[in-house]
Design a protein around this motif. Structure first.
Motif, short mmCIF file in Angstrom:
data_model
loop_
_atom_site.label_atom_id
_atom_site.label_comp_id
_atom_site.label_asym_id
_atom_site.label_seq_id
_atom_site.Cartn_x
_atom_site.Cartn_y
_atom_site.Cartn_z
N LEU A 1 17.47 -1.58 -20.60
CA LEU A 1 18.02 -0.23 -20.65
C LEU A 1 19.54 -0.22 -20.80
CD1 LEU A 1 15.91 1.49 -17.82
CD2 LEU A 1 15.48 1.49 -20.28
N LEU A 2 20.18 -1.37 -20.54
CA LEU A 2 21.65 -1.41 -20.55
C LEU A 2 22.23 -2.19 -21.73
CD1 LEU A 2 22.36 -2.10 -16.77
CD2 LEU A 2 22.43 0.09 -17.95
N SER A 3 21.43 -3.06 -22.35
CA SER A 3 21.98 -3.97 -23.36
C SER A 3 22.44 -3.25 -24.64
CB SER A 3 20.95 -5.05 -23.72
OG SER A 3 19.73 -4.46 -24.12
N GLU A 4 21.97 -2.01 -24.86
CA GLU A 4 22.39 -1.28 -26.06
C GLU A 4 23.74 -0.58 -25.87
OE1 GLU A 4 19.27 1.32 -27.27
OE2 GLU A 4 17.81 -0.30 -27.50
N SER A 5 24.22 -0.52 -24.63
CA SER A 5 25.50 0.13 -24.35
C SER A 5 26.65 -0.75 -24.83
CB SER A 5 25.63 0.39 -22.84
OG SER A 5 26.98 0.59 -22.49
N SER A 6 27.50 -0.18 -25.70
CA SER A 6 28.64 -0.97 -26.22
C SER A 6 29.61 -1.33 -25.10
CB SER A 6 29.36 -0.19 -27.32
OG SER A 6 29.79 1.08 -26.84
N GLU A 7 29.73 -0.42 -24.10
CA GLU A 7 30.62 -0.69 -22.97
C GLU A 7 30.13 -1.91 -22.18
OE1 GLU A 7 32.61 1.62 -19.12
OE2 GLU A 7 30.88 2.48 -20.12
N ILE A 8 28.82 -1.96 -21.93
CA ILE A 8 28.25 -3.10 -21.19
C ILE A 8 28.36 -4.38 -22.02
CG2 ILE A 8 26.13 -4.05 -20.21
CD1 ILE A 8 27.31 -1.83 -18.47
N GLN A 9 28.08 -4.29 -23.32
CA GLN A 9 28.19 -5.47 -24.19
C GLN A 9 29.62 -6.02 -24.17
OE1 GLN A 9 26.13 -7.36 -25.66
NE2 GLN A 9 24.24 -6.19 -25.42
N ASN A 10 30.59 -5.15 -24.17
CA ASN A 10 32.00 -5.55 -24.11
C ASN A 10 32.30 -6.27 -22.81
OD1 ASN A 10 34.70 -5.59 -25.16
ND2 ASN A 10 35.22 -3.94 -23.73
N ILE A 11 31.74 -5.76 -21.70
CA ILE A 11 31.94 -6.38 -20.40
C ILE A 11 31.35 -7.79 -20.37
CG2 ILE A 11 31.11 -6.29 -17.99
CD1 ILE A 11 31.52 -3.21 -18.14
N LEU A 12 30.15 -7.95 -20.95
CA LEU A 12 29.47 -9.25 -20.94
C LEU A 12 30.27 -10.33 -21.66
CD1 LEU A 12 25.76 -8.16 -21.62
CD2 LEU A 12 26.78 -8.77 -19.43
N THR A 13 31.05 -9.93 -22.66
CA THR A 13 31.82 -10.93 -23.42
C THR A 13 33.16 -11.26 -22.75
OG1 THR A 13 32.81 -9.20 -24.80
CG2 THR A 13 30.80 -10.26 -25.62
N LYS A 14 33.64 -10.36 -21.86
CA LYS A 14 34.98 -10.54 -21.30
C LYS A 14 35.02 -10.89 -19.81
CE LYS A 14 37.35 -7.45 -24.55
NZ LYS A 14 38.14 -6.21 -24.69
N TYR A 15 33.93 -10.64 -19.11
CA TYR A 15 33.94 -10.81 -17.65
C TYR A 15 32.79 -11.69 -17.18
CZ TYR A 15 37.28 -6.96 -17.78
OH TYR A 15 38.37 -6.18 -18.04
N PRO A 16 32.91 -12.25 -15.96
CA PRO A 16 31.83 -13.12 -15.45
C PRO A 16 30.61 -12.32 -14.97
CG PRO A 16 33.57 -12.94 -13.81
CD PRO A 16 34.06 -12.20 -15.03
N VAL A 17 29.99 -11.62 -15.91
CA VAL A 17 28.79 -10.84 -15.64
C VAL A 17 27.73 -11.27 -16.65
CG1 VAL A 17 27.78 -8.52 -15.58
CG2 VAL A 17 30.17 -8.85 -14.90
N LYS A 18 26.51 -11.54 -16.18
CA LYS A 18 25.48 -11.91 -17.15
C LYS A 18 24.11 -11.39 -16.72
CE LYS A 18 24.13 -16.59 -15.68
NZ LYS A 18 23.99 -17.98 -16.11
N PHE A 19 23.31 -11.06 -17.73
CA PHE A 19 21.92 -10.66 -17.52
C PHE A 19 21.03 -11.89 -17.69
CE2 PHE A 19 23.56 -6.47 -19.13
CZ PHE A 19 23.33 -5.75 -17.95
#
Length: 206
Positions: A133-151
């Motif tokens: 439900l979250l992977s299509e969000s561009s904001e979340i995708q941007n976070i995944l590439t820049k911060y230590p957050v992963k699904f």
């Protein structure tokens, strides 16, 4: 024949749940009913199990009875055979419903805000199908590439998620019943970081 004792496990309070979700800006996808309907459902039982005292009192009030008692959720201790030398990997396990998506997205954004101001050696791991439900969000995708957050996605066996983290986060800020995921994490002997709402139904001042 003998009388059959009927016990109803409520799990959650269902009265006006659609209004509760709407007030939090969440798409309605759960069962909801009126107070009178919930009282009628509950009155079929001889004993009503509620997850916390607030709901016990509410069920007794709407059924005009003393049939409701508080029975918390519990899991048998199943401590993991691992030593945690440093708490680095914080994990949150969530399925793919809109309540979880909202809580997860809000927590990730809060994490990023704090991390930006004070970056330290930690990582946020989000397990379960909530990523769908979250992977299509561009904001979340941007976070995944820049911060230590992963699904990390779906776990066939939940124990594998708990083996993978040092501390479990339950960022619950609204809801009914009791947070089963928190009880589950505690049963594995892991430290849990949560809110006052997340710990409702559990006797703790910590």
């Amino acid at each position: 024949g003998g009388k059959i004792l009927k016990i109803l496990d409520t799990h959650d309070k269902m009265t006006d749940r659609h209004l509760f979700l709407k007030s939090n800006g969440i798409k309605d996808e759960f069962f909801s009913c009126t107070k009178d309907d919930e009282a009628a459902y509950l009155n079929r039982a001889d004993i009503i199990w509620a997850r916390n005292k607030t709901e016990t009192d509410y069920f007794n009030q709407i059924t005009n009875s003393k049939k409701a008692i508080t029975v918390s959720h519990f899991d048998n201790p199943n401590y993991l055979n691992k030593s945690i030398k440093k708490i680095k990997r914080f994990g949150f396990l969530a399925s793919d419903n809109n309540v979880n998506a909202r809580l997860t997205a809000d927590f990730i954004k809060c994490f990023v805000e704090k991390y930006t101001k004070a970056p330290i050696d930690i990582e946020l791991v989000v397990g379960g199908n909530v990523y769908k439900l979250l992977s299509e969000s561009s904001e979340i995708q941007n976070i995944l590439t820049k911060y230590p957050v992963k699904f990390t996605g779906f776990y066939k066996d939940t124990v594998d998620f708990y083996k993978d983290v040092d501390c479990v986060v339950c960022p619950i800020v609204f809801g009914t019943g009791i947070n089963v995921k928190m009880i589950e994490a505690m049963s594995f002997g892991l430290p849990v970081l949560t809110t006052e709402c997340g710990i409702k139904g559990v006797v703790s001042k910590s």
